[in-house]
Design a protein around this motif. Structure first.
Motif, PDB file in Angstrom:
ATOM      1  N   PRO A 146       4.772   6.723 -14.895  1.00  0.00           N
ATOM      2  CA  PRO A 146       5.605   7.931 -14.753  1.00  0.00           C
ATOM      3  C   PRO A 146       6.882   7.906 -15.599  1.00  0.00           C
ATOM      4  O   PRO A 146       7.524   8.943 -15.765  1.00  0.00           O
ATOM      5  CB  PRO A 146       5.955   7.947 -13.253  1.00  0.00           C
ATOM      6  CG  PRO A 146       4.881   7.155 -12.592  1.00  0.00           C
ATOM      7  CD  PRO A 146       4.521   6.076 -13.588  1.00  0.00           C
ATOM      8  N   LEU A 147       7.250   6.738 -16.116  1.00  0.00           N
ATOM      9  CA  LEU A 147       8.450   6.637 -16.966  1.00  0.00           C
ATOM     10  C   LEU A 147       8.106   6.815 -18.448  1.00  0.00           C
ATOM     11  O   LEU A 147       8.984   6.844 -19.293  1.00  0.00           O
ATOM     12  CB  LEU A 147       9.131   5.273 -16.757  1.00  0.00           C
ATOM     13  CG  LEU A 147       9.479   4.910 -15.304  1.00  0.00           C
ATOM     14  CD1 LEU A 147      10.024   3.473 -15.231  1.00  0.00           C
ATOM     15  CD2 LEU A 147      10.511   5.876 -14.732  1.00  0.00           C
ATOM     16  N   ASP A 198       0.435   0.709 -15.319  1.00  0.00           N
ATOM     17  CA  ASP A 198       0.438   0.881 -13.868  1.00  0.00           C
ATOM     18  C   ASP A 198       0.848   2.319 -13.517  1.00  0.00           C
ATOM     19  O   ASP A 198       1.958   2.741 -13.846  1.00  0.00           O
ATOM     20  CB  ASP A 198       1.427  -0.134 -13.279  1.00  0.00           C
ATOM     21  CG  ASP A 198       1.858   0.209 -11.863  1.00  0.00           C
ATOM     22  OD1 ASP A 198       1.158   0.988 -11.190  1.00  0.00           O
ATOM     23  OD2 ASP A 198       2.900  -0.315 -11.432  1.00  0.00           O
ATOM     24  N   PRO A 199      -0.034   3.066 -12.860  1.00  0.00           N
ATOM     25  CA  PRO A 199       0.246   4.495 -12.633  1.00  0.00           C
ATOM     26  C   PRO A 199       1.289   4.766 -11.552  1.00  0.00           C
ATOM     27  O   PRO A 199       1.766   5.891 -11.436  1.00  0.00           O
ATOM     28  CB  PRO A 199      -1.118   5.047 -12.212  1.00  0.00           C
ATOM     29  CG  PRO A 199      -1.832   3.879 -11.619  1.00  0.00           C
ATOM     30  CD  PRO A 199      -1.353   2.671 -12.375  1.00  0.00           C
ATOM     31  N   TYR A 200       1.646   3.763 -10.761  1.00  0.00           N
ATOM     32  CA  TYR A 200       2.579   3.985  -9.656  1.00  0.00           C
ATOM     33  C   TYR A 200       4.034   3.752 -10.088  1.00  0.00           C
ATOM     34  O   TYR A 200       4.910   4.543  -9.794  1.00  0.00           O
ATOM     35  CB  TYR A 200       2.263   3.034  -8.504  1.00  0.00           C
ATOM     36  CG  TYR A 200       0.869   3.213  -7.964  1.00  0.00           C
ATOM     37  CD1 TYR A 200       0.590   4.214  -7.050  1.00  0.00           C
ATOM     38  CD2 TYR A 200      -0.172   2.393  -8.403  1.00  0.00           C
ATOM     39  CE1 TYR A 200      -0.701   4.391  -6.554  1.00  0.00           C
ATOM     40  CE2 TYR A 200      -1.455   2.561  -7.918  1.00  0.00           C
ATOM     41  CZ  TYR A 200      -1.711   3.564  -6.997  1.00  0.00           C
ATOM     42  OH  TYR A 200      -2.983   3.734  -6.523  1.00  0.00           O
ATOM     43  N   TYR A 201       4.269   2.656 -10.781  1.00  0.00           N
ATOM     44  CA  TYR A 201       5.651   2.232 -11.045  1.00  0.00           C
ATOM     45  C   TYR A 201       6.052   2.383 -12.508  1.00  0.00           C
ATOM     46  O   TYR A 201       7.236   2.363 -12.830  1.00  0.00           O
ATOM     47  CB  TYR A 201       5.830   0.751 -10.682  1.00  0.00           C
ATOM     48  CG  TYR A 201       5.554   0.380  -9.238  1.00  0.00           C
ATOM     49  CD1 TYR A 201       5.650   1.308  -8.196  1.00  0.00           C
ATOM     50  CD2 TYR A 201       5.220  -0.937  -8.909  1.00  0.00           C
ATOM     51  CE1 TYR A 201       5.414   0.934  -6.883  1.00  0.00           C
ATOM     52  CE2 TYR A 201       4.993  -1.319  -7.597  1.00  0.00           C
ATOM     53  CZ  TYR A 201       5.080  -0.375  -6.584  1.00  0.00           C
ATOM     54  OH  TYR A 201       4.845  -0.764  -5.285  1.00  0.00           O
ATOM     55  N   VAL A 202       5.107   2.430 -13.417  1.00  0.00           N
ATOM     56  CA  VAL A 202       5.468   2.359 -14.841  1.00  0.00           C
ATOM     57  C   VAL A 202       5.085   3.625 -15.614  1.00  0.00           C
ATOM     58  O   VAL A 202       5.933   4.231 -16.274  1.00  0.00           O
ATOM     59  CB  VAL A 202       4.818   1.119 -15.510  1.00  0.00           C
ATOM     60  CG1 VAL A 202       5.249   1.015 -16.970  1.00  0.00           C
ATOM     61  CG2 VAL A 202       5.211  -0.166 -14.770  1.00  0.00           C
TER      62      VAL A 202
END
Lengths: 313, 351
Positions: free
Chosen positions: B135-136, B129-133
């Motif tokens: 980036p981590l 998921d590019p929004y919530y996951v």
């Protein structure tokens, strides 16, 4: 056989992504130190929130604030953080069910070591000092001893909501072109153009990729072609590419080198752009220290007969 | 629902799977495998009715990388061809549906992955998921480790049991000449606790191909075709925190729709790259101790990304071809923590 070539290849891509109403509210909330979930019609609260119920696919918009404290539902100790991860010291990956939520959020937990982490432990959000409306506005979680934290009482409506994020990514590779293309590039450095002949249809492929795309067979017999060739088709380029040191307009052409079974690409120079034509005979011009022809120029020979190159358009 | 046509896997081939294969481009790696399956059936590329492949640009680091690999197929005169940016097991699913329509009687399915140029742990974060996951940057081992810990907390396994899965897989791989890891392999240190190196698949390059054929064509091409009695694939919510990581309802549902529970299977080839995932799949698929699980060594012995799922179908089919299995189950997965799952049931003719 010479050693295969290798070179670093970096792929970077900053996707700009727009947010829907739910994701916008959630990420704007993080900027304002507010954690929002979304309530499904059967009363569950999803954090992080989504726009559609994962079970029923119903559209859901009912935002509800949850506490910045929660419980670890599972974890994994990461003793060797990798680039881009939330902390650069060893940490635990955790799924955290925030107080008031029915689902869990993935993030990092800052803890002294694996013995300090267990499923069921209490944690709270550690906010990043600078926040922009992104999941990284939560710097990480940290151990916490108390009960549910206090929600701020926010209704989920913000001034200046975040409407998009830039999802930057970078991946590093060491690219190797394989045996056939390595041989091609090595020969080019000696100003020779060497293709490979298909054992079945006998066409010479240049540049060679190790396979005849017509017959589906491996190629291996190396054949030197050129240096002269024939323009089979061309176009006139009128737009200057960024950082390109070539005046426009210029001609970009397909050139069938003598002995080759298909045409390769090249720029035509040494002749006005509007005098380039199909059948023009050309030869490579090598730049000092260059590892491939800089461009091709007319040889002055009569034009090639159409019949000799019509199969290579 | 019974398929309207009998379709079988009639040939399977794979490369030796290796940590690196710098000397070969993708198409150079793939060509011998394509010729292997064609030779086994006596077919020529011009005889193939439909071609479908699976691979990923993110492994290659280049856009449209599959078009180069297509050179290995011989795409002139023009062929009927398709590609999925997924494991080749899903390419096989597409080919199976194509054959069901009656538009083709034979299909060539291939898949390949070269993980060696990049860092596959990092590359796989880009499917999240590019929004919530994403980036981590949680890597594939970390996500599998979260699932493993959830299983340990639930009392469904423990570290010695996981080590047992690893040891059995690599011991079985001794008879698989293509495997990357064979025989005793140390469990090693934690990569991401609770998973140790031995709980994780080797990183490597490889390719695989199968040929499918319908009805009498299958009997002409293969002495004992592996008939696909059913095949189905299902997906779960992408958010890990919504799912029960100790179970795999999508695998169970796919198996049910593929008819896996109608009668017992004797063999199961499971696409479980991590030891802990075998625990989840055995439960979801209700596999008892009498079922021979991953006799090839499975993905713990060789895991060429994008081909490893197709290899499960190929290995299961090859056991049917050789008469070592009468009813085999093959499973393929994609995405973090068994997000997407495909199940096929293969049978040989009654002897």
């Amino acid at each position: 056989m010479p050693e295969v070539l290798k070179a670093p290849l970096v792929v970077e891509f900053p996707f700009t992504r727009s947010l829907g109403p739910v994701q916008s509210a959630f990420l704007t909330g993080l900027r304002e130190r507010v954690v929002l979930g979304v309530r499904t019609t059967d009363g569950r609260t999803l954090v992080p929130p989504v726009e559609y119920d994962p079970v029923t696919a119903e559209e859901i918009r009912d935002l509800v604030e949850v506490a910045p404290t929660g419980t670890v539902t599972t974890w994994a100790w990461n003793h060797e953080p990798r680039r881009g991860q939330p902390l650069d010291t060893p940490f635990a990956w955790v799924l955290v069910r925030l107080d008031g939520a029915d689902t869990a959020l993935l993030h990092a937990l800052d803890a002294p070591g694996p013995d300090a982490v267990r499923t069921g432990m209490r944690v709270r959000v550690r906010w990043a000092p600078e926040r922009s409306g992104a999941i990284t506005d939560i710097a990480c979680f940290e151990p916490y001893d108390g009960g549910p934290g206090e929600p701020t009482g926010h209704d989920g409506r913000f001034e200046n909501p975040v409407t998009g994020i830039v999802a930057a990514a970078r991946l590093d590779y060491v690219y190797s072109p394989g045996r056939a293309q390595t041989a091609y590039i090595e020969n080019l450095s000696e100003r020779r153009t060497v293709g490979e002949r298909c054992p079945s249809c006998h066409k010479v492929y240049v540049p060679p990729r190790g396979a005849c795309p017509t017959c589906g067979l491996a190629t291996s017999e190396q054949v030197e072609v050129g240096p002269r060739g024939t323009v089979t088709t061309y176009c006139i380029v009128n737009i200057k590419a960024k950082n390109l040191d070539i005046e426009v307009p210029y001609v970009y052409a397909h050139i069938a080198l003598d002995g080759a079974g298909l045409a390769l690409h090249g720029r035509i120079g040494g002749i006005p752009y509007d005098e380039v034509r199909m059948g023009l005979r050309v030869e490579p011009v090598w730049a000092e220290g260059g590892r491939h022809p800089d461009h091709y120029r007319p040889t002055g020979e009569p034009d090639a007969d159409y019949e000799t190159y019509k199969e290579m358009l | 629902m019974r398929p309207t046509r009998d379709i079988a896997v009639v040939a399977f081939g794979q490369t030796d799977h290796r940590r690196t294969s710098d000397e070969h481009s993708e198409v150079e790696m793939l060509l011998p495998v394509l010729h292997d399956v064609l030779d086994r059936t006596g077919l020529r590329t011009a005889d193939i009715g439909f071609t479908c492949s699976g691979s990923s640009d993110y492994l290659a680091g280049r856009a449209f990388s599959f078009t180069m690999a297509l050179d290995g197929v011989g795409a002139w005169p023009p062929i009927s061809e398709s590609h999925v940016e997924m494991d080749g097991a899903w390419a096989l699913y597409e080919a199976w549906t194509k054959l069901l329509t009656g538009d083709a009687d034979t299909a060539l399915v291939y898949a390949y992955g070269k993980s060696s140029p990049g860092s596959v742990r990092d590359v796989l974060t880009r499917q999240l998921d590019p929004y919530y996951v994403a980036p981590l940057w949680p890597d594939s081992v970390a996500l599998a480790a979260l699932q493993a810990q959830a299983l340990i907390d639930a009392g469904e396994t423990d570290e010695p049991a996981l080590a047992g899965v690893a040891a059995r897989s690599r011991a079985d791989a001794r008879t698989n000449a293509h495997a990357q890891l064979r025989g005793p392999v140390p469990q090693g240190d934690y990569l991401v606790r609770p998973l140790r190196t031995g709980d994780c698949p080797p990183i490597g390059d490889g390719a695989a191909a199968v040929i499918l054929a319908a009805g009498e064509r299958a009997r002409d091409l293969c002495e004992r075709p592996a008939w696909i009695r059913g095949i189905d694939h299902r997906v779960e919510a992408h958010s890990l925190g919504v799912r029960d990581l100790t179970d795999s309802p999508s695998t169970r549902l796919a198996a049910e729709r593929a008819g896996a529970f109608e009668r017992p299977v004797d063999t199961a080839e499971l696409h479980a790259p991590f030891t802990s995932q075998e625990v989840v799949l055995r439960k979801a698929l209700r596999l008892g101790d009498s079922v021979c699980v991953n006799p090839s060594g499975g993905p713990l012995a060789a895991n060429p990304v994008m081909a490893a799922g197709l290899i499960r179908i190929g290995e299961a089919a090859a056991r049917v071809h050789r008469g070592e299995s009468d009813r085999a189950l093959a499973h393929a997965t994609s995405g973090p923590c068994l997000q997407q799952n495909l199940v096929a049931v293969l049978e040989g003719d009654v002897r």
